[in-house]
Design a protein around this motif. Sequence first.
Motif, PDB file in Angstrom:
ATOM      1  N   LEU A 142    -130.750  -8.736 -73.769  1.00  0.00           N
ATOM      2  CA  LEU A 142    -131.373  -7.728 -72.911  1.00  0.00           C
ATOM      3  C   LEU A 142    -131.925  -6.533 -73.694  1.00  0.00           C
ATOM      4  CD1 LEU A 142    -128.792  -7.648 -69.977  1.00  0.00           C
ATOM      5  CD2 LEU A 142    -131.157  -8.474 -69.867  1.00  0.00           C
ATOM      6  N   TYR A 143    -131.178  -6.076 -74.703  1.00  0.00           N
ATOM      7  CA  TYR A 143    -131.510  -4.804 -75.347  1.00  0.00           C
ATOM      8  C   TYR A 143    -131.858  -4.909 -76.827  1.00  0.00           C
ATOM      9  CZ  TYR A 143    -128.784  -3.524 -71.219  1.00  0.00           C
ATOM     10  OH  TYR A 143    -128.287  -3.437 -69.955  1.00  0.00           O
ATOM     11  N   LYS A 148    -134.332   1.467 -79.070  1.00  0.00           N
ATOM     12  CA  LYS A 148    -133.430   2.396 -78.367  1.00  0.00           C
ATOM     13  C   LYS A 148    -132.263   1.634 -77.730  1.00  0.00           C
ATOM     14  CE  LYS A 148    -136.947   5.831 -77.425  1.00  0.00           C
ATOM     15  NZ  LYS A 148    -137.773   6.477 -76.393  1.00  0.00           N
ATOM     16  N   GLY A 149    -132.546   0.480 -77.170  1.00  0.00           N
ATOM     17  CA  GLY A 149    -131.488  -0.337 -76.573  1.00  0.00           C
ATOM     18  C   GLY A 149    -130.502  -0.817 -77.622  1.00  0.00           C
ATOM     19  N   LEU A 150    -131.022  -1.247 -78.776  1.00  0.00           N
ATOM     20  CA  LEU A 150    -130.147  -1.690 -79.864  1.00  0.00           C
ATOM     21  C   LEU A 150    -129.293  -0.531 -80.368  1.00  0.00           C
ATOM     22  CD1 LEU A 150    -129.227  -3.957 -81.735  1.00  0.00           C
ATOM     23  CD2 LEU A 150    -131.141  -3.369 -83.257  1.00  0.00           C
ATOM     24  N   TYR A 151    -129.897   0.659 -80.442  1.00  0.00           N
ATOM     25  CA  TYR A 151    -129.158   1.850 -80.867  1.00  0.00           C
ATOM     26  C   TYR A 151    -127.999   2.124 -79.901  1.00  0.00           C
ATOM     27  CZ  TYR A 151    -127.975   6.683 -81.864  1.00  0.00           C
ATOM     28  OH  TYR A 151    -127.292   7.843 -82.143  1.00  0.00           O
ATOM     29  N   MET A 152    -128.271   2.039 -78.609  1.00  0.00           N
ATOM     30  CA  MET A 152    -127.230   2.300 -77.598  1.00  0.00           C
ATOM     31  C   MET A 152    -126.123   1.246 -77.666  1.00  0.00           C
ATOM     32  SD  MET A 152    -128.058   5.061 -75.909  1.00  0.00           S
ATOM     33  CE  MET A 152    -127.251   4.959 -74.341  1.00  0.00           C
ATOM     34  N   LEU A 153    -126.506  -0.012 -77.819  1.00  0.00           N
ATOM     35  CA  LEU A 153    -125.513  -1.081 -77.924  1.00  0.00           C
ATOM     36  C   LEU A 153    -124.678  -0.904 -79.184  1.00  0.00           C
ATOM     37  CD1 LEU A 153    -124.251  -3.688 -76.916  1.00  0.00           C
ATOM     38  CD2 LEU A 153    -126.175  -4.941 -77.926  1.00  0.00           C
TER      39      LEU A 153
END
Length: 169
Positions: A142-143, A148-153
Amino acid sequence: MNDKVAALINEQINKEFYSAYLYLEFSNYYADAGLDGFENWYRIQAQEERDHAMLFYQYLHNNDRKVTFEAIAKPDCVLENNMDPLKKGLEHEQYVTSLINNIYAAAFEDRDFRTMQLLDWFVKEQGEEEKNASDLITKMELYGTDAKGLYMLNSELKARAYAAPSLVL
Protein backbone atom coordinates in the motif's frame (compact mmCIF):
# COMPACT_ATOMS: atom_id res chain seq x y z
CA MET A 1 8.78 -37.53 26.89
CA ASN A 2 9.58 -40.04 24.21
CA ASP A 3 12.76 -39.95 22.13
CA LYS A 4 11.00 -38.80 18.95
CA VAL A 5 9.45 -35.76 20.64
CA ALA A 6 12.74 -34.89 22.35
CA ALA A 7 14.60 -35.15 19.03
CA LEU A 8 12.07 -32.93 17.26
CA ILE A 9 12.31 -30.31 20.01
CA ASN A 10 16.10 -30.46 19.83
CA GLU A 11 15.91 -29.91 16.06
CA GLN A 12 13.56 -27.00 16.68
CA ILE A 13 16.12 -25.34 18.94
CA ASN A 14 18.55 -25.29 16.04
CA LYS A 15 15.84 -24.10 13.61
CA GLU A 16 14.98 -21.22 15.95
CA PHE A 17 18.62 -20.14 16.02
CA TYR A 18 18.64 -20.29 12.21
CA SER A 19 15.53 -18.09 12.22
CA ALA A 20 17.45 -15.54 14.29
CA TYR A 21 20.29 -15.60 11.72
CA LEU A 22 17.82 -15.17 8.88
CA TYR A 23 16.17 -12.19 10.52
CA LEU A 24 19.53 -10.61 11.25
CA GLU A 25 20.26 -11.00 7.52
CA PHE A 26 17.04 -9.12 6.80
CA SER A 27 18.04 -6.50 9.37
CA ASN A 28 21.39 -6.08 7.60
CA TYR A 29 19.63 -5.62 4.27
CA TYR A 30 17.45 -2.84 5.66
CA ALA A 31 20.40 -1.19 7.44
CA ASP A 32 22.18 -1.01 4.08
CA ALA A 33 19.02 0.41 2.50
CA GLY A 34 18.80 3.14 5.16
CA LEU A 35 15.52 1.86 6.57
CA ASP A 36 16.32 1.84 10.27
CA GLY A 37 12.73 1.06 11.28
CA PHE A 38 12.67 -2.13 9.23
CA GLU A 39 16.16 -2.90 10.55
CA ASN A 40 14.85 -2.53 14.12
CA TRP A 41 11.78 -4.66 13.43
CA TYR A 42 13.87 -7.59 12.17
CA ARG A 43 16.50 -7.21 14.88
CA ILE A 44 13.71 -7.62 17.43
CA GLN A 45 12.38 -10.60 15.44
CA ALA A 46 15.84 -12.17 15.72
CA GLN A 47 15.81 -11.63 19.48
CA GLU A 48 12.39 -13.31 19.73
CA GLU A 49 13.67 -16.33 17.80
CA ARG A 50 16.66 -16.69 20.12
CA ASP A 51 14.26 -16.57 23.07
CA HIS A 52 12.11 -19.26 21.45
CA ALA A 53 15.19 -21.47 21.11
CA MET A 54 16.01 -20.91 24.77
CA LEU A 55 12.46 -21.79 25.85
CA PHE A 56 12.77 -25.14 24.07
CA TYR A 57 16.30 -25.53 25.48
CA GLN A 58 15.04 -25.02 29.04
CA TYR A 59 12.09 -27.34 28.45
CA LEU A 60 14.38 -30.19 27.39
CA HIS A 61 16.60 -29.62 30.40
CA ASN A 62 13.56 -29.50 32.68
CA ASN A 63 12.71 -32.95 31.34
CA ASP A 64 16.22 -34.36 31.85
CA ARG A 65 16.95 -34.38 28.13
CA LYS A 66 20.28 -33.48 26.59
CA VAL A 67 20.43 -30.67 24.05
CA THR A 68 22.64 -31.17 21.02
CA PHE A 69 23.64 -28.11 19.04
CA GLU A 70 24.22 -28.34 15.31
CA ALA A 71 25.92 -25.87 12.98
CA ILE A 72 23.71 -22.94 12.07
CA ALA A 73 23.50 -22.55 8.31
CA LYS A 74 24.25 -19.23 6.69
CA PRO A 75 21.01 -17.70 5.37
CA ASP A 76 20.85 -18.43 1.67
CA CYS A 77 18.61 -15.79 0.18
CA VAL A 78 18.89 -13.11 -2.45
CA LEU A 79 17.38 -9.82 -1.37
CA GLU A 80 16.95 -7.48 -4.32
CA ASN A 81 14.28 -5.05 -3.15
CA ASN A 82 12.53 -3.88 0.01
CA MET A 83 9.72 -6.41 -0.43
CA ASP A 84 11.95 -9.51 -0.65
CA PRO A 85 12.72 -9.83 3.09
CA LEU A 86 9.04 -9.39 3.92
CA LYS A 87 7.90 -12.13 1.57
CA LYS A 88 10.72 -14.46 2.60
CA GLY A 89 9.86 -13.72 6.24
CA LEU A 90 6.25 -14.83 5.73
CA GLU A 91 7.37 -17.99 3.91
CA HIS A 92 9.76 -18.75 6.75
CA GLU A 93 7.10 -18.25 9.43
CA GLN A 94 4.80 -20.62 7.54
CA TYR A 95 7.63 -23.17 7.49
CA VAL A 96 8.20 -22.76 11.24
CA THR A 97 4.47 -23.26 11.81
CA SER A 98 4.71 -26.58 9.98
CA LEU A 99 7.63 -27.60 12.22
CA ILE A 100 5.70 -26.74 15.40
CA ASN A 101 2.70 -28.66 14.05
CA ASN A 102 4.90 -31.71 13.45
CA ILE A 103 6.16 -31.64 17.03
CA TYR A 104 2.60 -31.21 18.28
CA ALA A 105 1.43 -34.20 16.22
CA ALA A 106 4.21 -36.37 17.67
CA ALA A 107 3.40 -35.24 21.22
CA PHE A 108 -0.31 -35.88 20.62
CA GLU A 109 0.42 -39.36 19.29
CA ASP A 110 2.40 -40.11 22.44
CA ARG A 111 -0.24 -38.51 24.69
CA ASP A 112 2.47 -36.15 25.98
CA PHE A 113 0.08 -33.56 27.38
CA ARG A 114 2.78 -31.48 29.09
CA THR A 115 4.60 -30.96 25.80
CA MET A 116 1.31 -30.23 24.06
CA GLN A 117 0.62 -27.56 26.67
CA LEU A 118 4.01 -25.96 25.96
CA LEU A 119 3.35 -26.14 22.24
CA ASP A 120 -0.05 -24.47 22.62
CA TRP A 121 1.83 -21.23 23.32
CA PHE A 122 3.99 -21.71 20.22
CA VAL A 123 0.95 -22.48 18.05
CA LYS A 124 -0.62 -19.19 19.15
CA GLU A 125 2.69 -17.37 18.68
CA GLN A 126 3.03 -18.69 15.13
CA GLY A 127 -0.45 -17.41 14.29
CA GLU A 128 0.65 -13.96 15.46
CA GLU A 129 3.96 -14.19 13.58
CA GLU A 130 2.25 -15.11 10.31
CA LYS A 131 -0.29 -12.31 10.71
CA ASN A 132 2.43 -9.75 11.48
CA ALA A 133 4.45 -10.85 8.45
CA SER A 134 1.39 -10.75 6.21
CA ASP A 135 0.38 -7.32 7.53
CA LEU A 136 3.86 -5.96 6.76
CA ILE A 137 3.55 -7.16 3.17
CA THR A 138 0.14 -5.50 2.86
CA LYS A 139 1.46 -2.22 4.27
CA MET A 140 4.48 -2.28 1.96
CA GLU A 141 2.19 -2.93 -1.02
CA LEU A 142 0.00 0.00 0.00
CA TYR A 143 2.66 2.53 1.02
CA GLY A 144 6.07 1.26 -0.05
CA THR A 145 6.20 2.91 -3.46
CA ASP A 146 5.35 6.34 -2.02
CA ALA A 147 8.31 8.02 -0.27
CA LYS A 148 6.14 9.64 2.41
CA GLY A 149 4.25 6.40 3.01
CA LEU A 150 7.49 4.43 3.26
CA TYR A 151 8.84 7.04 5.69
CA MET A 152 5.74 6.67 7.89
CA LEU A 153 5.88 2.87 7.80
CA ASN A 154 9.59 2.93 8.62
CA SER A 155 8.86 5.27 11.54
CA GLU A 156 6.14 2.94 12.80
CA LEU A 157 8.53 -0.04 12.74
CA LYS A 158 11.28 1.98 14.42
CA ALA A 159 9.03 2.45 17.46
CA ARG A 160 8.78 -1.30 18.08
CA ALA A 161 10.29 -2.36 21.41
CA TYR A 162 11.27 -5.82 22.54
CA ALA A 163 9.06 -7.69 25.01
CA ALA A 164 10.34 -11.01 26.38
CA PRO A 165 7.90 -13.95 26.18
CA SER A 166 5.95 -14.68 29.33
CA LEU A 167 5.81 -18.45 29.27
CA VAL A 168 6.20 -20.49 32.42
CA LEU A 169 7.89 -23.83 31.83
